[in-house]
Design an enzyme around this catalytic site. Sequence first.
Site, mmCIF file in Angstrom:
data_model
loop_
_atom_site.group_PDB
_atom_site.id
_atom_site.type_symbol
_atom_site.label_atom_id
_atom_site.label_comp_id
_atom_site.label_asym_id
_atom_site.label_seq_id
_atom_site.Cartn_x
_atom_site.Cartn_y
_atom_site.Cartn_z
ATOM 1 N N CYS A 221 6.965 4.208 1.557
ATOM 2 C CA CYS A 221 7.309 3.444 2.758
ATOM 3 C C CYS A 221 6.099 3.381 3.698
ATOM 4 O O CYS A 221 5.548 4.420 4.083
ATOM 5 C CB CYS A 221 8.498 4.082 3.476
ATOM 6 S SG CYS A 221 9.037 3.147 4.923
ATOM 7 N N HIS A 289 4.936 0.416 -6.400
ATOM 8 C CA HIS A 289 4.715 -0.810 -5.632
ATOM 9 C C HIS A 289 3.211 -1.080 -5.665
ATOM 10 O O HIS A 289 2.433 -0.259 -5.207
ATOM 11 C CB HIS A 289 5.204 -0.629 -4.190
ATOM 12 C CG HIS A 289 5.096 -1.863 -3.358
ATOM 13 N ND1 HIS A 289 5.839 -2.051 -2.217
ATOM 14 C CD2 HIS A 289 4.337 -2.979 -3.480
ATOM 15 C CE1 HIS A 289 5.547 -3.215 -1.687
ATOM 16 N NE2 HIS A 289 4.633 -3.797 -2.431
#
Length: 323
Positions: A221, A289
């Site tokens: 995040c 990611h």
Amino acid sequence: MSDLACAFGVRALVSRRVIERPAASSNMRSSRSTPATWTRQMRSISQTRRFSGRLYHTLSSLPALVAARTSCWDRSLSSTSKVMATASPEKKEEGKAKGIPSKDGVVPALRPYSDGPGPLTREGLAEAIQGELLLAPLTKGGNLPFRRLCIDFGAKVTVGEMAYARFLVKGAKKERALMNRAFNEQCFGVQVATKQIDEGIRAAEVAAECGAQWIDLNCGCPIYDATRRGLGAKLLKSPRKLGRLVEGIAAASPLPLSVKVRTGAGDKVNLLDNVRALQDAGAAAITVHGRTMDQRYKNAADWDIIAAAAANLDIPLIGLFLW
């Protein structure tokens, strides 16, 4: 005090404070005030009166709105109960399982669901996600109703929204609600953010009690609310430290542990070092990611480095796709 009395009090307070302001400055009119200043003051008074009137109207309408909503729900519940009353016992049980209001007004799907398949093993998780399109954790979007809808359209593996482990283990209702599992989620995981081993273990225990089958550690995040606490993508700076964290949680967790990462923290790309450390630490799977923390959601994802990471691992690797 009733809503109506509160509305009158707010209106009187706002009007009185603004109306008295020009009078308090009347001694300065001859020295500094101009007709333009008086015009602005009167316009401000007029706008504030209109605002206070709208505020009064809104607050005074609240009781009627609440009553209308309650009546509408009662009618809906009553009509649904009539349909279920005429249905066969098998249909009634099917309706309860799908979360349809029953005759006594209980909605089973709104309670934490833990009657589905139990916790997975490391091997079971690898088998469950093999070749599947996973619904990734979507903060402020991947809630229980949304996941139910995705499953109706074919999703088989779903993950709940990210929860802060510290608040979760303290019993915060907001974080506990993110653990709820829908009746039709057959392969359900939850995601937590933590940088402490004991918090991660206790969060895994809470997730298991709520019906989760595996737990995912968020190390990707990029938002400030997470990184300022040393969570999320900030954990990617030191592969060795990250490995110790994952090893401690995985060793005592009642659920298999997967980890979500980015290609690196800041502009430094150290994905290969991180994924090797995570595999050695006992992670059951890794999601990547293909952007760094500083890239956030800009630029194209680097799928070449994701492929290189997959080639160096023996555990499942999931590439995160954003559109």
